[in-house]
Design a protein around this motif. Sequence first.
Motif, PDB file in Angstrom:
ATOM      1  N   ASP A  77       0.803  -1.235   0.000  1.00 18.78           N
ATOM      2  CA  ASP A  77       0.000   0.000   0.000  1.00 18.78           C
ATOM      3  C   ASP A  77       0.832   1.281   0.000  1.00 18.78           C
ATOM      4  OD1 ASP A  77      -2.164  -1.683   0.105  1.00 18.78           O
ATOM      5  OD2 ASP A  77      -2.428  -1.523   2.264  1.00 18.78           O
ATOM      6  N   GLY A  82      -8.484  -7.214  -1.720  1.00 19.48           N
ATOM      7  CA  GLY A  82      -8.306  -6.029  -0.884  1.00 19.48           C
ATOM      8  C   GLY A  82      -9.473  -5.072  -1.050  1.00 19.48           C
ATOM      9  N   LEU A 131      -9.564  -1.835  -0.475  1.00 19.35           N
ATOM     10  CA  LEU A 131      -9.186  -0.522  -0.971  1.00 19.35           C
ATOM     11  C   LEU A 131      -9.164  -0.522  -2.495  1.00 19.35           C
ATOM     12  CD1 LEU A 131      -6.222   0.277   1.456  1.00 19.35           C
ATOM     13  CD2 LEU A 131      -8.547   1.173   1.576  1.00 19.35           C
ATOM     14  N   SER A 132      -9.664   0.543  -3.107  1.00 13.54           N
ATOM     15  CA  SER A 132      -9.722   0.598  -4.563  1.00 13.54           C
ATOM     16  C   SER A 132      -8.336   0.519  -5.189  1.00 13.54           C
ATOM     17  CB  SER A 132     -10.431   1.881  -5.018  1.00 13.54           C
ATOM     18  OG  SER A 132      -9.730   3.036  -4.576  1.00 13.54           O
ATOM     19  N   LYS A 133      -7.323   1.084  -4.508  1.00 12.99           N
ATOM     20  CA  LYS A 133      -5.977   1.053  -5.073  1.00 12.99           C
ATOM     21  C   LYS A 133      -5.400  -0.357  -5.083  1.00 12.99           C
ATOM     22  CE  LYS A 133      -3.616   2.352  -0.727  1.00 12.99           C
ATOM     23  NZ  LYS A 133      -2.723   3.351  -0.111  1.00 12.99           N
ATOM     24  N   ASN A 134      -5.934  -1.265  -4.250  1.00 11.66           N
ATOM     25  CA  ASN A 134      -5.493  -2.654  -4.267  1.00 11.66           C
ATOM     26  C   ASN A 134      -6.119  -3.449  -5.407  1.00 11.66           C
ATOM     27  OD1 ASN A 134      -5.664  -2.484  -0.725  1.00 11.66           O
ATOM     28  ND2 ASN A 134      -3.791  -2.536  -1.920  1.00 11.66           N
TER      29      ASN A 134
END
Length: 356
Positions: free
Chosen positions: A235, A287, A289-292
């Motif tokens: 992250d 995950g 989280l959108s970034k994951n």
Amino acid sequence: MKKTKKFSIEERILKWTKRHKKRNSIYTGVILAIALVLLVFAVTAQKVEPVKAMGKGQNEIKFTYLGNVDLNKHIRKNNLKESFAAISDVLKGSDYSTASLKMAKFSNDRKTNINKNLENVLFLKGLNFKSLSVINEVTDNITARDFMKSVESQAGYNYLTGNGSNPINSKTVQQTVKGKKIANVSFTDVESDYTDPIKNTTSISLEPNIYVPLIKKLKEKNDFVVVNVDWGITDERSVTTRQKEYAHSLSDAGADVIIGHNSVIQEIEKYKHTDIFYSLGNVTSEGFLSKNKQGLVVQQNWNGKQSKFMVTPIKSQGGKITKSTPNTVEERKLLNNIKGNGIELKKENGGYVYEH
């Protein structure tokens, strides 16, 4: 004249509730129906857009690089062929493609875990992956060793790199593609901040006294060397000084391309003769989280001397991979995040291209 009886507060509330009970049931039913329609619309509106394949010349070798692939028991509830449909054409048209596969825990039964993870490997092999770097966070060394043997019996010795078990820590993949010898090796920065110490015993350590002679030897015997690195950072979008130093050292030792594997996308850098992709993010992930759930597909056309790269953002939504179509603000953030030293990206075919 008979006087009207006055109701108490409790009686008034009860009378009002009875009067509106039937109407409230209707309202509730309507709201639920609307919510259901909106939910169905949201699911069906998730359009999957395929990643466009980059054309190649007759004398060029096409490489495709991907980030982390997770095929655990929850993700496998989806139709995997449909899940990977957006990148299937890119993989089919590649001469050499590689990714990082996470070993998954399917049950407490050792044999079941080996067989299920073997199924994952064979599925990806069927998509035309030529080699895989396996990340092991869930099994002991004996299970990892037996898993590697199972893969070798089904896919051949030159298929999995690194992350096996201590006896085969120096495992590399060396294949001949269109007359050129391609080597692939994987390292893990075991000195990084890991939460699970099992990783420390299941990979080639990213230590100069180990990787410098190994890569030099691979470069002497091969035309092109692809290096996978698990940096041990989750992250974190910014590339650390440690990553830079080790990546440059890997380049000096002879690496032609460095593919980093973290949980999120990091920058791209041209350093001397080497193209460094510090992290391609995730192909599939649970995950929250959108970034994951974001990653990059990298296509490379190599003519033996020069290369053209196309970088295409992807994301995982509704259990399927799709080309990402960021809005203006999101695109600016993405480009600011991935443009490193020497990189000038030009928009083309839904991705971004550069030459080296």
